[in-house]
Design an enzyme around this catalytic site. Sequence first.
Site, PDB file in Angstrom:
ATOM      1  N   SER A 197      -6.363  -7.685  48.271  1.00  0.00           N
ATOM      2  CA  SER A 197      -7.408  -8.550  47.865  1.00  0.00           C
ATOM      3  C   SER A 197      -8.437  -8.331  48.705  1.00  0.00           C
ATOM      4  O   SER A 197      -8.643  -7.362  49.775  1.00  0.00           O
ATOM      5  CB  SER A 197      -6.323  -9.794  48.110  1.00  0.00           C
TER       6      SER A 197
HETATM    7  N1  SAH Z   1      -1.592  -9.672  49.415  1.00  0.00           N
HETATM    8  C1  SAH Z   1      -1.360  -8.169  48.821  1.00  0.00           C
HETATM    9  C2  SAH Z   1      -2.005  -8.694  47.001  1.00  0.00           C
HETATM   10  C3  SAH Z   1      -1.629  -7.467  46.403  1.00  0.00           C
HETATM   11  S1  SAH Z   1      -2.673  -7.901  44.843  1.00  0.00           S
HETATM   12  C4  SAH Z   1      -3.262  -7.476  49.352  1.00  0.00           C
HETATM   13  O1  SAH Z   1      -3.849  -8.123  49.629  1.00  0.00           O
HETATM   14  O2  SAH Z   1      -2.394  -6.021  49.181  1.00  0.00           O
HETATM   15  C5  SAH Z   1      -0.493  -8.602  43.888  1.00  0.00           C
HETATM   16  C6  SAH Z   1       0.617  -8.212  44.038  1.00  0.00           C
HETATM   17  O3  SAH Z   1       1.462  -9.126  43.036  1.00  0.00           O
HETATM   18  C7  SAH Z   1       0.736  -6.707  43.055  1.00  0.00           C
HETATM   19  O4  SAH Z   1       1.119  -5.995  44.209  1.00  0.00           O
HETATM   20  C8  SAH Z   1       1.258  -7.255  41.913  1.00  0.00           C
HETATM   21  O5  SAH Z   1       2.587  -5.973  42.004  1.00  0.00           O
HETATM   22  C9  SAH Z   1       2.331  -8.678  42.162  1.00  0.00           C
HETATM   23  N2  SAH Z   1       2.860  -9.176  41.663  1.00  0.00           N
HETATM   24  C10 SAH Z   1       2.961  -9.634  40.610  1.00  0.00           C
HETATM   25  N3  SAH Z   1       3.486 -10.077  40.446  1.00  0.00           N
HETATM   26  C11 SAH Z   1       5.004 -10.497  40.852  1.00  0.00           C
HETATM   27  C12 SAH Z   1       5.692 -11.443  40.853  1.00  0.00           C
HETATM   28  N4  SAH Z   1       6.604 -12.148  39.770  1.00  0.00           N
HETATM   29  N5  SAH Z   1       7.191 -11.412  42.101  1.00  0.00           N
HETATM   30  C13 SAH Z   1       6.267 -10.078  42.679  1.00  0.00           C
HETATM   31  N6  SAH Z   1       5.528  -9.762  43.085  1.00  0.00           N
HETATM   32  C14 SAH Z   1       4.723  -9.835  42.186  1.00  0.00           C
END
Ligand code: SAH
Length: 209
Positions: free
Chosen positions: A60
């Site tokens: 993010s």
């Molecule tokens: N906080 C992280 C955000 C990553 S983007 C950062 O800044 O690196 C959001 C993440 O949510 C992705 O890695 C995606 O694979 C994950 N995601 C999507 N749906 C999900 C679910 N149902 N359960 C767990 N993770 C999920």
Amino acid sequence: MIYTAQRKKMVERLRSAGISDARVLDVMEHIPRHEFVAAGMEFQAYDEKALPIGFEQTISHPYTVAVMTQALEVKKGQRILEIGTGSGYQTAVLCELGAQVFTIEKVPALGKFSAERLKRFRYHVVQRVGDGTLGWQSYAPFDSIIVTAGAPVVPETLMSQLKENGRLLIPVGHKDEQILTLFMKQETTFKKFELETLRFVPLKGKEGW
Ligand code: SAH
């Protein structure tokens, strides 16, 4: 490269953008964000952008992490459930603020990479791979739940895993744009605050897309 000057600049930018919580700014000034991005992208780690981390997912924006963390008002020792570990950067920010973090990632390879990284930096988190829309019943209830992917609706199960006065922070809306929404549990009701419009990758799973 240790990127100290870039981190300072990033924090100045966050402050100008309205982030006022000194503790949030302080931890973001110290965590090496460039260690959480893909190899070869380190030099962009402190820019105001989301960067690819593989599997169509992104780390993010710094502003997004700051605004979300500030909204949680994290207190030392709080139990926080994070849905979407991704790179592990937001996880590290919560750990630095003294929270006890439980985190779930849906993509197995991202779960593995972030676990290795968090371990390398000595962050002690309870982590698993799976569908975070169902929460983590065996560790519930939580002081806060933070969802770092955009949901079509608010997953009921997550609401049910909050403590009294607990907070659920979740982007809700369409696939290409969501409203970052904060729910505060008060007895049998939830107070709702719409914070701002942002864009997240989709929350997949049973109570997601
Ligand atoms: N906080 C992280 C955000 C990553 S983007 C950062 O800044 O690196 C959001 C993440 O949510 C992705 O890695 C995606 O694979 C994950 N995601 C999507 N749906 C999900 C679910 N149902 N359960 C767990 N993770 C999920």
